[in-house]
Structures are given as C-alpha cells and as structure tokens.
Motif scaffolding. Structure first.
Motif: not given
Length: 124
Positions: A19-34, A43-46
């Motif tokens: 999930i962390v890698r996907i967030a990087e690939f798709w440039a998802l912010s912590n708020a969006k991933l949250g 929590t997403v930051s952690r």
C-alpha cells in the motif's frame, strides 16, 4: 535444531508495504490514502514510516486488499506503465460518471473500480 525464521513476511507486513508503494506510485497524499483506508492522516504517516501495519481483521485491511487488486489489474492492463495508470485515475471516465480517483473514497467505489478494470482486462 533451532527453528528457521519465516522467510515470507506476514500478510499485514506485506500488504502494508504494498500500500505504501502504491501511494508512492500514484502520488496519493496521506489524507487521500487515509480516506481510502479509513485511517487518519497521522496513522497513514506511521504506516509509511513502518511504525504500524494494517490489521488483518480491520476494514482498512480489506480496503487495502482492494486497492492492491486495482493496482495489479491496472498494471496488467496498462503494461506496467505507472504514469498511464495515474493518468487513468485522474481522467474523467464517462462509464464511471467521474474521475476514478474520486471513486476510491468509498468501499463501494473501490469495488466498482476493481470490477470495471477486471472486466476490461478479461476482454484483452
């Protein structure tokens, strides 16, 4: 004889890292991933720092599994072109009635996206 260490990461570790890698690939912010996972931005930051993992008994874990399914389906459909996948997510899709990235905010939308992409993958 000492017990051998498990060479495979457990499900929570593996999915959390994916999930962390996907967030990087798709440039998802912590708020969006949250929003997608039903977690707070801290929590997403952690999660991104590796200080926490998704709980396999949680809805967040289920949402993470769906996000991974969507990523893998898009990856197969678009020939591992991460930029194309990101563009697809951000482009208005008349079939879906909006931008796919906006559908990620609900479990229903996430399932709809997975089904939509899988349908097109099956046709290829």
């Amino acid at each position: 004889m000492p017990a051998l260490a498990n060479p495979q990461p457990d499900r929570a570790t593996a999915l959390s890292a994916a999930i962390v890698r996907i967030a990087e690939f798709w440039a998802l912010s912590n708020a969006k991933l949250g929003v997608i996972l039903g977690l707070s931005a801290p929590t997403v930051s952690r999660l991104k720092r590796g200080a926490t993992e998704l709980d396999p008994a949680s809805k967040s874990f289920e949402a993470g599994q769906l996000l991974l399914r969507l990523f893998r389906s898009l990856d197969a459909l678009l020939g591992s072109d991460d930029a194309a996948a990101k563009r697809w997510l951000e482009t208005l899709n008349l079939d879906l009635g909006g931008k796919p990235i906006e559908k990620l905010d609900t479990m229903r939308g996430l399932i709809e996206l997975c089904d939509y992409v899988d349908f097109y993958r099956a046709r290829v």
